[in-house]
Motif scaffolding. Sequence first.
Motif, short mmCIF file in Angstrom:
data_model
loop_
_atom_site.label_atom_id
_atom_site.label_comp_id
_atom_site.label_asym_id
_atom_site.label_seq_id
_atom_site.Cartn_x
_atom_site.Cartn_y
_atom_site.Cartn_z
N SER A 7 -65.35 40.76 24.70
CA SER A 7 -66.30 39.98 25.50
C SER A 7 -65.75 39.75 26.90
N MET A 8 -66.59 39.98 27.93
CA MET A 8 -66.15 39.87 29.32
C MET A 8 -65.67 38.47 29.66
N GLN A 9 -66.14 37.47 28.94
CA GLN A 9 -65.70 36.10 29.22
C GLN A 9 -64.21 35.92 28.99
N HIS A 10 -63.57 36.87 28.32
CA HIS A 10 -62.13 36.78 28.05
C HIS A 10 -61.28 37.57 29.05
N PHE A 11 -61.88 38.12 30.10
CA PHE A 11 -61.11 38.99 30.99
C PHE A 11 -59.95 38.25 31.64
N ALA A 12 -60.15 36.99 32.02
CA ALA A 12 -59.06 36.23 32.65
C ALA A 12 -57.87 36.09 31.69
N MET A 13 -58.16 35.93 30.39
CA MET A 13 -57.08 35.88 29.40
C MET A 13 -56.31 37.20 29.40
N TRP A 14 -57.04 38.27 29.56
CA TRP A 14 -56.40 39.59 29.42
C TRP A 14 -55.47 39.92 30.59
N ARG A 15 -55.56 39.20 31.68
CA ARG A 15 -54.58 39.43 32.75
C ARG A 15 -53.16 39.18 32.22
N HIS A 16 -53.00 38.23 31.32
CA HIS A 16 -51.70 38.00 30.70
C HIS A 16 -51.33 39.16 29.78
N LYS A 17 -52.32 39.73 29.12
CA LYS A 17 -52.09 40.89 28.27
C LYS A 17 -51.65 42.08 29.11
N PHE A 18 -52.26 42.27 30.28
CA PHE A 18 -51.86 43.36 31.17
C PHE A 18 -50.38 43.25 31.51
N ALA A 19 -49.96 42.06 31.89
CA ALA A 19 -48.55 41.87 32.28
C ALA A 19 -47.62 42.09 31.09
N LYS A 20 -48.02 41.60 29.93
CA LYS A 20 -47.21 41.78 28.72
C LYS A 20 -47.10 43.25 28.35
N ASP A 21 -48.23 43.97 28.40
CA ASP A 21 -48.21 45.39 28.06
C ASP A 21 -47.41 46.20 29.07
N LYS A 22 -47.51 45.83 30.35
CA LYS A 22 -46.75 46.55 31.38
C LYS A 22 -45.25 46.40 31.14
N ALA A 23 -44.82 45.20 30.82
CA ALA A 23 -43.39 44.98 30.54
C ALA A 23 -42.95 45.79 29.33
N PHE A 24 -43.80 45.86 28.31
CA PHE A 24 -43.48 46.64 27.12
C PHE A 24 -43.38 48.13 27.44
N MET A 25 -44.37 48.62 28.20
CA MET A 25 -44.36 50.05 28.54
C MET A 25 -43.16 50.40 29.42
N ASP A 26 -42.84 49.53 30.37
CA ASP A 26 -41.69 49.79 31.23
C ASP A 26 -40.40 49.88 30.42
N LYS A 27 -40.34 49.13 29.34
CA LYS A 27 -39.14 49.11 28.51
C LYS A 27 -39.09 50.28 27.54
N ARG A 28 -40.24 50.69 26.99
CA ARG A 28 -40.24 51.65 25.89
C ARG A 28 -40.78 53.03 26.22
N TRP A 29 -41.73 53.12 27.14
CA TRP A 29 -42.41 54.39 27.31
C TRP A 29 -41.51 55.47 27.89
N GLY A 30 -40.47 55.10 28.61
CA GLY A 30 -39.56 56.11 29.13
C GLY A 30 -38.95 56.95 28.02
N ALA A 31 -38.68 56.32 26.88
CA ALA A 31 -38.10 57.04 25.74
C ALA A 31 -39.18 57.63 24.84
N TRP A 32 -40.35 57.01 24.80
CA TRP A 32 -41.40 57.44 23.88
C TRP A 32 -42.27 58.56 24.43
N ARG A 33 -42.42 58.64 25.73
CA ARG A 33 -43.34 59.61 26.33
C ARG A 33 -42.56 60.71 27.04
#
Length: 396
Positions: free
Chosen positions: A92-118
Motif C-alpha cells: 500500500s502506497m500509504q506505507h512508502f515513508a516507512m519503506w525509506r527505512h527499509k531502503f537504508a537497511k537493505d542498502k547496508a545489507f547489500m553493501d556488506k554481502r553482495w560483493g561476495a554473493w554476486r
Amino acid sequence: MLPIIDNQTARRIFLDNHLLLGARSGAGKGDDLQSVIDHLGFVQVDSVNTLARAHDLILWSRRQQYRAPNLPKHMKTRGAFEHWTHDASVISMQHFAMWRHKFAKDKAFMDKRWGAWRREGFREQLDAVLRQIADEGGCSSMDVGKDEKKGSGGWWDWHPSKTALEYLWRSGDLSVCHRKGFRKVYDLTERVIPPEYLKARMPLDGMIDCACVQALQALGFATSGEIAAFYDIVTPQQAKDWCALELKRGELIEVDIQSADGSLRRSFAFPDLPDITPPEPNNRVRLLSPFDPALRDRKRAERLFNYHYRIEIFVPAPKRQYGYYVFPVMQGDRMIGRVDTKRDGDTTLVTAFWPEKGVRMGKARIRALEAEIDRVATFVGSTDVTWAVDWLKEKT
C-alpha cells in the motif's frame, strides 16, 4: 489471570482480519481493490503460474469479481508500489515513508554481502544504469548491459547491470513503474511515486510504531517475533521493545491463544480483542494461493489450524508427499486439504485432492469443492474442467 481466546474464536478472528471469512463480494478493481490492498498491507508477488500467479489468487480469494488485468491497471494509479517485505510484494502506497527505512537497511545489507554473493562489476554499472534510465525512461533487465556476458549459474546469476538494477531498486533509487508480462520495468523513484508520498518522512520511532500497529491489526494477536516478521521492516528487538512499552502504557494486553492441539500461546493484542465476536463463516470452499498472507507463517498455520503446509517445488519428485505446487483448500474456518490443479490450454486439470486427517469427503463437501474449482476455472479463463479418475486420495 489472562484472557483466553479459544481456538475456534482465534481462527475466526484471524481469518476475518484477512478477509477470508465472509462473502467475496466487491468489484475487485478501483477503490475496492485499493481497500483490499490497504487492509492486507501487502500482497506477495510470485512468478509461478501453473494455475494463476500468487498475487492474483490472493486478490481473487477475497474478491470473486477480480481479474488478473485489474492489478496492473490499478498499479498505474499509484495506490501501491512494489518492493520487498519478506519477499517481493505489492505494498500500500500509504506505507512508502516507512519503506525509506527499509531502503537504508537493505542498502547496508547489500553493501556488506553482495560483493561476495554476486558477480563482480555491478558497482561499476550503478551510475551508468541510472544515467540510462534518466535519459531513456523505464528499463527492464533486458534493456541494460546488452554487451555483458550472461551468467550460466542459474536464476540468480545476474549479469552486472541486472544486479545494479536490483541494487538500485532495493535501495530506493529506482522504483517499479510497471511490468511487461512478469518482467519488472524500473524508472527513477521521483518519476514513479506521487509527490505527497515521495516527500513524506517518518522518524525511526514513528516507523517502528506504525509497522507494529499495522502488523498487529492484520494479525489480531501475535508474539513480538510475529509482529517483526509481518513486514520484515523492524528488527525482533525493536518489536519486543515496542510491545513492552505499549503494554506498560496500557495500549496492549497479553492474552493466551488456544492452539489446535489445546496448548496456550502467550500473545499480545489490542485491549478490545477479548470482546470481539467474529462473524460466523459461510460453508463455501476456498482455494488459496500457497503464498496467501493467512498461511505465509507456516508455524502459525500449524498452531491455529493443525495444517502443516509447504511447497514441494525443491523436493525431488520421488520424495514429494504431494505434488510440485499444490494449493491449500479451506472451508469455513477449517483447512480441509490441498489440491493439485493446473491450467492446460483451455482446460483446468484436477489431478489430486488430499483431505486433511479427520475431514470426511461426503457428497455435499465434494459438490462444494467442485463448485470452487469451477469458479477458479472461470477466473483463469478455462472453458472446461477435467478431473482425474483417481483424484480423491486417501486421507493422510
